[in-house]
Design a protein around this motif. Structure first.
Motif, PDB file in Angstrom:
ATOM      1  N   MET A   1    -120.760  -2.744 -27.302  1.00 41.62           N
ATOM      2  CA  MET A   1    -119.497  -2.241 -26.740  1.00 41.62           C
ATOM      3  C   MET A   1    -119.734  -1.364 -25.502  1.00 41.62           C
ATOM      4  O   MET A   1    -119.086  -0.331 -25.317  1.00 41.62           O
ATOM      5  CB  MET A   1    -118.692  -1.492 -27.815  1.00 41.62           C
ATOM      6  CG  MET A   1    -118.140  -2.427 -28.881  1.00 41.62           C
ATOM      7  SD  MET A   1    -116.769  -1.778 -29.821  1.00 41.62           S
ATOM      8  CE  MET A   1    -117.596  -0.639 -30.899  1.00 41.62           C
ATOM      9  N   ALA A   2    -120.678  -1.813 -24.674  1.00 40.71           N
ATOM     10  CA  ALA A   2    -120.901  -1.112 -23.402  1.00 40.71           C
ATOM     11  C   ALA A   2    -119.658  -1.210 -22.534  1.00 40.71           C
ATOM     12  O   ALA A   2    -119.344  -0.298 -21.755  1.00 40.71           O
ATOM     13  CB  ALA A   2    -122.100  -1.728 -22.682  1.00 40.71           C
ATOM     14  N   GLY A   3    -118.929  -2.324 -22.679  1.00 39.17           N
ATOM     15  CA  GLY A   3    -117.736  -2.557 -21.856  1.00 39.17           C
ATOM     16  C   GLY A   3    -116.719  -1.441 -21.967  1.00 39.17           C
ATOM     17  O   GLY A   3    -116.066  -1.087 -20.981  1.00 39.17           O
TER      18      GLY A   3
ATOM     19  N   PRO B   1    -114.197   5.647 -26.785  1.00 41.19           N
ATOM     20  CA  PRO B   1    -114.132   4.195 -26.596  1.00 41.19           C
ATOM     21  C   PRO B   1    -115.452   3.493 -26.935  1.00 41.19           C
ATOM     22  O   PRO B   1    -116.510   3.854 -26.401  1.00 41.19           O
ATOM     23  CB  PRO B   1    -113.781   4.043 -25.111  1.00 41.19           C
ATOM     24  CG  PRO B   1    -113.012   5.282 -24.802  1.00 41.19           C
ATOM     25  CD  PRO B   1    -113.671   6.371 -25.616  1.00 41.19           C
TER      26      PRO B   1
ATOM     27  N   MET C   1    -117.512   3.652 -29.265  1.00 36.84           N
ATOM     28  CA  MET C   1    -118.618   4.526 -29.663  1.00 36.84           C
ATOM     29  C   MET C   1    -119.180   4.169 -31.043  1.00 36.84           C
ATOM     30  O   MET C   1    -120.326   4.485 -31.365  1.00 36.84           O
ATOM     31  CB  MET C   1    -118.037   5.945 -29.698  1.00 36.84           C
ATOM     32  CG  MET C   1    -119.028   7.049 -29.720  1.00 36.84           C
ATOM     33  SD  MET C   1    -118.056   8.566 -29.894  1.00 36.84           S
ATOM     34  CE  MET C   1    -119.388   9.731 -29.919  1.00 36.84           C
TER      35      MET C   1
ATOM     36  N   GLY D   1    -102.620   1.403 -35.154  1.00 33.60           N
ATOM     37  CA  GLY D   1    -103.645   1.268 -36.203  1.00 33.60           C
ATOM     38  C   GLY D   1    -104.438   2.560 -36.361  1.00 33.60           C
ATOM     39  O   GLY D   1    -104.699   3.027 -37.482  1.00 33.60           O
ATOM     40  N   GLU D   2    -104.811   3.164 -35.228  1.00 32.35           N
ATOM     41  CA  GLU D   2    -105.548   4.445 -35.264  1.00 32.35           C
ATOM     42  C   GLU D   2    -104.645   5.576 -35.761  1.00 32.35           C
ATOM     43  O   GLU D   2    -105.092   6.467 -36.508  1.00 32.35           O
ATOM     44  CB  GLU D   2    -106.106   4.751 -33.873  1.00 32.35           C
ATOM     45  CG  GLU D   2    -107.248   3.823 -33.474  1.00 32.35           C
ATOM     46  CD  GLU D   2    -107.379   3.579 -31.974  1.00 32.35           C
ATOM     47  OE1 GLU D   2    -108.329   2.865 -31.596  1.00 32.35           O
ATOM     48  OE2 GLU D   2    -106.538   4.050 -31.179  1.00 32.35           O
TER      49      GLU D   2
ATOM     50  N   ARG E   1    -104.579   5.727 -39.455  1.00 35.59           N
ATOM     51  CA  ARG E   1    -105.776   6.368 -40.049  1.00 35.59           C
ATOM     52  C   ARG E   1    -105.659   7.890 -39.963  1.00 35.59           C
ATOM     53  O   ARG E   1    -106.008   8.605 -40.896  1.00 35.59           O
ATOM     54  CB  ARG E   1    -107.038   5.884 -39.327  1.00 35.59           C
ATOM     55  CG  ARG E   1    -107.310   4.410 -39.575  1.00 35.59           C
ATOM     56  CD  ARG E   1    -108.421   3.845 -38.709  1.00 35.59           C
ATOM     57  NE  ARG E   1    -108.266   2.385 -38.652  1.00 35.59           N
ATOM     58  CZ  ARG E   1    -108.439   1.628 -37.576  1.00 35.59           C
ATOM     59  NH1 ARG E   1    -108.839   2.154 -36.444  1.00 35.59           N
ATOM     60  NH2 ARG E   1    -108.252   0.337 -37.622  1.00 35.59           N
TER      61      ARG E   1
HETATM   62  N1  LIG Z   1    -115.339  -4.314 -24.128  1.00 33.37           N
HETATM   63  C1  LIG Z   1    -115.435  -3.431 -25.118  1.00 33.37           C
HETATM   64  O1  LIG Z   1    -116.496  -2.843 -25.364  1.00 33.37           O
HETATM   65  C2  LIG Z   1    -114.227  -3.145 -25.934  1.00 33.37           C
HETATM   66  C3  LIG Z   1    -114.347  -2.208 -26.945  1.00 33.37           C
HETATM   67  N2  LIG Z   1    -113.291  -1.835 -27.691  1.00 33.37           N
HETATM   68  C4  LIG Z   1    -113.569  -0.816 -28.723  1.00 33.37           C
HETATM   69  O2  LIG Z   1    -113.565  -1.440 -29.979  1.00 33.37           O
HETATM   70  C5  LIG Z   1    -113.387  -0.446 -30.972  1.00 33.37           C
HETATM   71  C6  LIG Z   1    -112.419  -0.970 -32.008  1.00 33.37           C
HETATM   72  O3  LIG Z   1    -111.083  -0.939 -31.499  1.00 33.37           O
HETATM   73  P1  LIG Z   1    -109.911  -1.950 -31.929  1.00 33.37           P
HETATM   74  O4  LIG Z   1    -108.641  -1.353 -31.399  1.00 33.37           O
HETATM   75  O5  LIG Z   1    -110.250  -3.340 -31.511  1.00 33.37           O
HETATM   76  O6  LIG Z   1    -109.960  -1.968 -33.509  1.00 33.37           O
HETATM   77  P2  LIG Z   1    -109.058  -1.233 -34.558  1.00 33.37           P
HETATM   78  O7  LIG Z   1    -109.499  -1.692 -35.897  1.00 33.37           O
HETATM   79  O8  LIG Z   1    -108.979   0.216 -34.306  1.00 33.37           O
HETATM   80  O9  LIG Z   1    -107.590  -1.784 -34.269  1.00 33.37           O
HETATM   81  C7  LIG Z   1    -107.221  -3.113 -34.390  1.00 33.37           C
HETATM   82  C8  LIG Z   1    -105.971  -3.196 -35.221  1.00 33.37           C
HETATM   83  O10 LIG Z   1    -105.074  -2.088 -34.999  1.00 33.37           O
HETATM   84  C9  LIG Z   1    -103.743  -2.476 -35.024  1.00 33.37           C
HETATM   85  N3  LIG Z   1    -103.058  -2.297 -33.739  1.00 33.37           N
HETATM   86  C10 LIG Z   1    -103.588  -2.127 -32.540  1.00 33.37           C
HETATM   87  N4  LIG Z   1    -102.636  -1.970 -31.599  1.00 33.37           N
HETATM   88  C11 LIG Z   1    -101.477  -2.075 -32.244  1.00 33.37           C
HETATM   89  C12 LIG Z   1    -100.128  -2.018 -31.834  1.00 33.37           C
HETATM   90  N5  LIG Z   1     -99.786  -1.776 -30.560  1.00 33.37           N
HETATM   91  N6  LIG Z   1     -99.182  -2.177 -32.762  1.00 33.37           N
HETATM   92  C13 LIG Z   1     -99.517  -2.387 -34.051  1.00 33.37           C
HETATM   93  N7  LIG Z   1    -100.764  -2.441 -34.511  1.00 33.37           N
HETATM   94  C14 LIG Z   1    -101.739  -2.298 -33.618  1.00 33.37           C
HETATM   95  C15 LIG Z   1    -103.763  -3.953 -35.363  1.00 33.37           C
HETATM   96  O11 LIG Z   1    -103.677  -4.096 -36.755  1.00 33.37           O
HETATM   97  C16 LIG Z   1    -105.137  -4.394 -34.868  1.00 33.37           C
HETATM   98  O12 LIG Z   1    -105.635  -5.554 -35.477  1.00 33.37           O
HETATM   99  C17 LIG Z   1    -112.907   0.808 -30.246  1.00 33.37           C
HETATM  100  O13 LIG Z   1    -113.961   1.740 -30.155  1.00 33.37           O
HETATM  101  C18 LIG Z   1    -112.564   0.319 -28.846  1.00 33.37           C
HETATM  102  O14 LIG Z   1    -112.739   1.307 -27.876  1.00 33.37           O
HETATM  103  C19 LIG Z   1    -111.940  -2.389 -27.502  1.00 33.37           C
HETATM  104  O15 LIG Z   1    -111.262  -1.461 -26.682  1.00 33.37           O
HETATM  105  C20 LIG Z   1    -111.977  -3.746 -26.825  1.00 33.37           C
HETATM  106  C21 LIG Z   1    -112.925  -3.825 -25.642  1.00 33.37           C
END
Ligand SMILES: NC(=O)C1=CN([C@@H]2O[C@H](COP(=O)(O)OP(=O)(O)OC[C@H]3O[C@@H](n4cnc5c(N)ncnc54)[C@H](O)[C@@H]3O)[C@@H](O)[C@H]2O)[C@@H](O)CC1
Ligand SMILES: Nc1ncnc2c1ncn2[C@@H]1O[C@H](COP(=O)(O)OP(=O)(O)O)[C@@H](O)[C@H]1O
Length: 288
Positions: free
Chosen positions: A40-42, A102, A104, A159-160, A163
């Protein structure tokens, strides 16, 4: 319920101003971004670029050393430090804002680092993504946020937010509704809370709740929230107080999303397009 209002162009125009002629990079806000992990360097790249394209004078990324090659290639304007060095940086006064989370990852080691920053650093801290998830998992009642005297900014997606609400013994966003959820989080933590999604909400206890008027469904794409973290950290680091910085950051991030939509369309736009549209959004606000 707090008083509600809209975040408008006219408001943001009073927050983001033209730069004084003699300003130098040390006065434009130094930002520390603690983000990224293997795979997740992105997220760190997007947050750092978001900060740089929102006027931060200097950006430093704290991340695992294995990511340095990727980070320094993708964001040559930023400097890097090993995440293991951050813990010894007791009072990180040289930074005007710190963003944590982000990409992390969630583990106890990261939680201890976050706890240390929340205790020791006396500037604005933006907590997003896994920064929030770590606290939700390991910090009973979110005590480390509640104890803080300096501004704390929480930027959860629903989602966050669920939690965090669970850690406080509260119901979910679906049951409470978006406004009540955001206000409850703000009231119980003392933080400025930005609840993401269509009609992003920004609230701060006793200061009202504001609904953002920019943005579009094309922003529902991986990494767009990571960009927002950088935008808010940069505006806060420039000296704008936290609540105004978050309102302005939400508006400008959404505006960049609208410019990306114009350029690429809702289906094809990505978080990189949002980040690349930030300069045009700032230019529309400031006129320069
Ligand atoms: N290129 C990268 O390295 C990326 C890294 N990421 C990181 O991945 C990690 C996990 O984050 P995620 O957000 O994917 O996983 P999470 O498990 O925190 O969230 C995903 C779930 O949250 C809920 N959710 C999110 N937005 C919502 C909305 N607007 N309305 C209702 N429900 C919603 C949904 O159920 C979704 O499936 C974070 O640390 C994030 O910073 C992501 O930002 C994607 C890109
Ligand atoms: N339908 C939508 N309308 C307006 N903005 C949206 C919409 N969907 C997502 N966004 C915005 O995109 C960003 C998504 O952030 P987040 O869920 O944290 O994504 P990520 O973790 O992939 O970076 C938030 O700023 C959110 O407000």
């Amino acid at each position: 319920m707090e008083n509600t209002g809209l975040i408008t162009f006219e408001y943001v125009n009073t927050v983001i101003k033209e730069r004084p002629k003699e300003i130098h990079k040390g006065q434009c806000g130094r930002v520390l971004i603690i983000a990224g992990s293997v795979g997740m360097a992105g997220a760190a790249v997007l947050a750092a670029r978001g900060a740089l394209k929102s006027g931060a004078g200097l950006v430093r990324i704290a991340a695992p050393e294995e990511l340095f090659d990727i980070l320094q290639t993708a964001v040559p304007q930023a400097t890097c430090m090993s995440i293991s060095e951050v813990i010894s940086l007791r009072s990180a006064e040289i930074y005007k804002a710190i963003a944590i989370g982000p990409g992390m990852g969630v583990d106890e080691k990261n939680y201890f680092l976050i706890k240390e920053i929340l205790r020791e650093y006396d500037g604005p801290v933006v907590l997003d993504a896994d920064g929030l998830n770590s606290l939700a998992r390991f910090d009973e009642n979110l005590e480390n946020i509640r104890q803080r005297k300096s501004p704390t900014i929480l930027t959860p997606h629903p989602g966050e937010a669920d939690r965090l609400l669970a850690a406080l013994g509260e119901n979910s966003v679906k049951l409470l509704g978006r406004i009540k959820s955001a206000e409850l989080l703000a009231e119980k933590t003392g933080a400025v809370v930005l609840l993401k999604g269509a009609g992003t909400l920004v609230t701060f206890k006793g200061n009202g709740t504001y609904i953002n008027t920019t943005g579009n469904p094309g922003m529902a794409t991986g990494g767009s929230g990571d960009v927002l973290t950088g935008v808010i950290a940069a505006i806060a680091a420039s000296g704008v107080e936290a609540f105004s910085a978050v309102k302005a950051g939400a508006f400008i991030h959404g505006m960049a999303g609208d410019i990306a939509e114009e350029r690429h369309g809702q289906w094809g736009m990505t978080s990189v397009d949002i980040e690349e549209a930030l300069p045009a959004a700032f230019k529309k606000i400031v006129g320069k």
